[in-house]
Design a protein around this motif. Structure first.
Motif, PDB file in Angstrom:
ATOM      1  N   TYR A  25      16.441 -47.490   4.174  1.00 56.16           N
ATOM      2  CA  TYR A  25      17.124 -46.095   4.707  1.00 56.16           C
ATOM      3  C   TYR A  25      17.800 -46.086   5.577  1.00 56.16           C
ATOM      4  CZ  TYR A  25      13.712 -43.161   1.970  1.00 56.16           C
ATOM      5  OH  TYR A  25      13.387 -42.899   1.292  1.00 56.16           O
ATOM      6  N   ALA A  26      18.958 -45.955   6.329  1.00 60.69           N
ATOM      7  CA  ALA A  26      19.809 -45.884   7.683  1.00 60.69           C
ATOM      8  C   ALA A  26      18.454 -45.226   8.734  1.00 60.69           C
ATOM      9  CB  ALA A  26      20.984 -45.518   7.419  1.00 60.69           C
ATOM     10  N   THR A  27      18.495 -45.348   9.544  1.00 63.53           N
ATOM     11  CA  THR A  27      17.702 -44.711  11.143  1.00 63.53           C
ATOM     12  C   THR A  27      19.142 -44.827  11.980  1.00 63.53           C
ATOM     13  OG1 THR A  27      16.699 -46.427  11.915  1.00 63.53           O
ATOM     14  CG2 THR A  27      15.796 -45.486  10.178  1.00 63.53           C
ATOM     15  N   ALA A  28      18.383 -43.429  12.996  1.00 65.32           N
ATOM     16  CA  ALA A  28      18.980 -43.273  13.898  1.00 65.32           C
ATOM     17  C   ALA A  28      17.711 -43.077  15.054  1.00 65.32           C
ATOM     18  CB  ALA A  28      20.063 -41.858  14.382  1.00 65.32           C
ATOM     19  N   ARG A  29      17.473 -43.189  16.183  1.00 60.72           N
ATOM     20  CA  ARG A  29      16.096 -42.713  17.556  1.00 60.72           C
ATOM     21  C   ARG A  29      16.763 -42.500  18.585  1.00 60.72           C
ATOM     22  NH1 ARG A  29      13.836 -46.523  20.599  1.00 60.72           N
ATOM     23  NH2 ARG A  29      16.413 -48.584  19.341  1.00 60.72           N
ATOM     24  N   ALA A  30      15.524 -40.816  18.452  1.00 56.11           N
ATOM     25  CA  ALA A  30      15.825 -40.115  19.743  1.00 56.11           C
ATOM     26  C   ALA A  30      14.291 -40.469  20.424  1.00 56.11           C
ATOM     27  CB  ALA A  30      16.623 -38.527  19.520  1.00 56.11           C
ATOM     28  N   ALA A  31      14.329 -40.484  21.693  1.00 57.50           N
ATOM     29  CA  ALA A  31      13.891 -40.587  22.896  1.00 57.50           C
ATOM     30  C   ALA A  31      12.977 -39.714  23.066  1.00 57.50           C
ATOM     31  CB  ALA A  31      13.322 -41.305  23.948  1.00 57.50           C
ATOM     32  N   ASP A  32      13.858 -38.299  23.810  1.00 57.04           N
ATOM     33  CA  ASP A  32      13.432 -36.821  23.788  1.00 57.04           C
ATOM     34  C   ASP A  32      14.064 -35.870  23.302  1.00 57.04           C
ATOM     35  OD1 ASP A  32      16.036 -36.415  25.272  1.00 57.04           O
ATOM     36  OD2 ASP A  32      16.045 -37.666  26.331  1.00 57.04           O
ATOM     37  N   GLY A  33      13.964 -34.718  23.314  1.00 55.38           N
ATOM     38  CA  GLY A  33      15.078 -33.730  22.153  1.00 55.38           C
ATOM     39  C   GLY A  33      16.168 -33.588  22.696  1.00 55.38           C
ATOM     40  N   GLN A  34      17.083 -33.814  23.915  1.00 57.04           N
ATOM     41  CA  GLN A  34      17.896 -34.014  23.826  1.00 57.04           C
ATOM     42  C   GLN A  34      18.827 -35.179  23.468  1.00 57.04           C
ATOM     43  OE1 GLN A  34      20.243 -30.937  25.700  1.00 57.04           O
ATOM     44  NE2 GLN A  34      21.424 -32.187  24.431  1.00 57.04           N
ATOM     45  N   GLN A  35      18.287 -35.505  23.163  1.00 55.93           N
ATOM     46  CA  GLN A  35      18.263 -36.935  22.551  1.00 55.93           C
ATOM     47  C   GLN A  35      18.578 -36.652  21.110  1.00 55.93           C
ATOM     48  OE1 GLN A  35      17.299 -40.789  23.367  1.00 55.93           O
ATOM     49  NE2 GLN A  35      18.032 -40.466  25.226  1.00 55.93           N
ATOM     50  N   ALA A  36      17.751 -35.989  20.458  1.00 59.99           N
ATOM     51  CA  ALA A  36      18.026 -35.554  18.650  1.00 59.99           C
ATOM     52  C   ALA A  36      18.614 -34.945  18.598  1.00 59.99           C
ATOM     53  CB  ALA A  36      16.332 -35.036  19.095  1.00 59.99           C
ATOM     54  N   LEU A  49       9.999 -35.615  13.332  1.00 62.49           N
ATOM     55  CA  LEU A  49      10.336 -35.283  14.299  1.00 62.49           C
ATOM     56  C   LEU A  49       8.206 -35.048  15.599  1.00 62.49           C
ATOM     57  CD1 LEU A  49      10.893 -33.435  17.096  1.00 62.49           C
ATOM     58  CD2 LEU A  49      10.503 -31.433  15.480  1.00 62.49           C
ATOM     59  N   ASP A  50       8.252 -36.315  16.729  1.00 64.64           N
ATOM     60  CA  ASP A  50       6.995 -36.083  17.805  1.00 64.64           C
ATOM     61  C   ASP A  50       7.149 -34.673  18.047  1.00 64.64           C
ATOM     62  OD1 ASP A  50       4.562 -37.518  18.490  1.00 64.64           O
ATOM     63  OD2 ASP A  50       6.117 -37.883  20.420  1.00 64.64           O
ATOM     64  N   LEU A  51       5.951 -33.976  18.308  1.00 67.05           N
ATOM     65  CA  LEU A  51       5.611 -32.963  19.599  1.00 67.05           C
ATOM     66  C   LEU A  51       5.398 -33.539  21.066  1.00 67.05           C
ATOM     67  CD1 LEU A  51       3.362 -30.632  16.400  1.00 67.05           C
ATOM     68  CD2 LEU A  51       5.917 -30.674  17.096  1.00 67.05           C
ATOM     69  N   GLY A  52       5.156 -34.459  20.888  1.00 66.46           N
ATOM     70  CA  GLY A  52       4.860 -34.759  22.812  1.00 66.46           C
ATOM     71  C   GLY A  52       6.252 -35.322  23.384  1.00 66.46           C
ATOM     72  N   LEU A  53       7.241 -34.528  23.380  1.00 74.39           N
ATOM     73  CA  LEU A  53       8.265 -35.248  24.269  1.00 74.39           C
ATOM     74  C   LEU A  53       8.231 -35.029  25.581  1.00 74.39           C
ATOM     75  CD1 LEU A  53      10.635 -34.242  21.213  1.00 74.39           C
ATOM     76  CD2 LEU A  53       9.973 -36.054  21.521  1.00 74.39           C
ATOM     77  N   PRO A  54       9.554 -35.700  26.195  1.00 75.13           N
ATOM     78  CA  PRO A  54       8.441 -35.605  28.233  1.00 75.13           C
ATOM     79  C   PRO A  54       9.574 -34.393  28.699  1.00 75.13           C
ATOM     80  CG  PRO A  54      10.459 -37.515  27.200  1.00 75.13           C
ATOM     81  CD  PRO A  54       9.586 -37.274  26.435  1.00 75.13           C
ATOM     82  N   ASP A  55      11.032 -33.887  27.375  1.00 72.33           N
ATOM     83  CA  ASP A  55      11.671 -32.894  27.824  1.00 72.33           C
ATOM     84  C   ASP A  55      11.838 -31.771  26.999  1.00 72.33           C
ATOM     85  OD1 ASP A  55      12.912 -33.578  25.439  1.00 72.33           O
ATOM     86  OD2 ASP A  55      14.716 -33.785  26.301  1.00 72.33           O
ATOM     87  N   ILE A  56      11.421 -31.728  25.876  1.00 72.10           N
ATOM     88  CA  ILE A  56      11.428 -29.883  25.265  1.00 72.10           C
ATOM     89  C   ILE A  56       9.645 -29.937  24.360  1.00 72.10           C
ATOM     90  CG2 ILE A  56      12.534 -28.509  23.407  1.00 72.10           C
ATOM     91  CD1 ILE A  56      15.398 -30.048  24.122  1.00 72.10           C
ATOM     92  N   ASP A  57       9.338 -28.777  24.377  1.00 69.27           N
ATOM     93  CA  ASP A  57       8.107 -29.330  23.332  1.00 69.27           C
ATOM     94  C   ASP A  57       8.783 -29.005  22.247  1.00 69.27           C
ATOM     95  OD1 ASP A  57       5.412 -27.744  23.192  1.00 69.27           O
ATOM     96  OD2 ASP A  57       5.842 -26.264  21.118  1.00 69.27           O
ATOM     97  N   GLY A  58       8.018 -29.875  21.446  1.00 69.28           N
ATOM     98  CA  GLY A  58       7.968 -30.626  19.668  1.00 69.28           C
ATOM     99  C   GLY A  58       8.486 -29.338  18.857  1.00 69.28           C
TER     100      GLY A  58
END
Length: 222
Positions: A25-36, A49-58
């Motif tokens: 698989y090819a992948t991309a990574r986002a550390a918070d909601g806005q990056q996602a 999708l992890d629910l415990g993100l620093p900026d937006i509720d999952g």
């Protein structure tokens, strides 16, 4: 296939990227909601999708992703309460995996949601045409034609070609081939896969089915 990993724990994200990469698989990574949201594109085929993100509720992020696209979303979280799962599913998630999880189970769930939501790409009455029509895989009549010549395949041989044809040029992991062709996760069919691949190669042009070391096989040029 491109998987977007939305995970703020760098160690977890890197380990998951490495495993999915080894699985083809090819992948991309986002550390918070806005990056996602910024990383979400037309080539994104699954979101983890992890629910415990620093900026937006999952859950809110799940809802926002679903408003943009019908891409499959698998919620991957340590939150095990039933009401959290219900909220996630109602927000648009397709599946729910609780941490800690087995990576092979996660891989199976990725394959399951993509089977449900993205059927085999077909053209003209279920005929897959590749390389400017040089290769035709008719999934209804179960025939393979290469440069106008019919190739006589057994049932399992055709099933292998049909799976590879769904992802032209992409390495299809051995586990996925075994799961889709033999309908099992048992690795005892690994030798049988090699035997059938060898039989296919004797019948098709050289180089059509390529080995990707450490991953599986892919359909290339003819």
């Amino acid at each position: 296939m491109r998987v977007l990993i939305v995970e703020d724990d760098l160690g977890v994200a890197k380990a998951l990227e490495a495993f999915l990469g080894r699985s083809g698989y090819a992948t991309a990574r986002a550390a918070d909601g806005q990056q996602a949201l910024d990383a979400l594109g037309l080539d994104t085929e699954v979101v983890l999708l992890d629910l415990g993100l620093p900026d937006i509720d999952g859950i809110d992020l799940c809802r926002r992703i679903r408003a943009r696209t019908d891409v499959p979303i698998i919620v991957v979280t340590a939150r095990s309460q039933v009401d959290e799962r219900i909220r996630g599913l109602r927000a648009g998630a397709d599946d729910f995996v609780i941490k800690p999880y087995d990576v092979h189970e996660l891989l199976a769930r990725i394959e399951a949601v993509t089977r449900r939501t993205r059927p085999i790409p077909v053209q003209s009455d279920d005929v897959i045409r590749l390389h400017a029509g040089a290769i035709e895989v008719d999934v209804v009549r179960r025939t393979l034609t290469v440069r106008g010549e019919n190739v006589d395949l057994t049932k399992k041989e055709f099933d292998i070609i049909a799976v590879l044809a769904r992802y032209p040029g992409v390495a299809v992991p051995r586990d996925r081939l075994i799961r889709e062709v033999w309908k099992t996760d048992w690795h005892g069919f690994s030798h049988s896969l090699d035997v059938h691949i060898a039989a296919v190669r004797r019948k098709v042009p050289q180089g059509l089915v390529e080995t990707v070391r450490g991953v599986g096989y892919r359909l290339t040029g003819a």
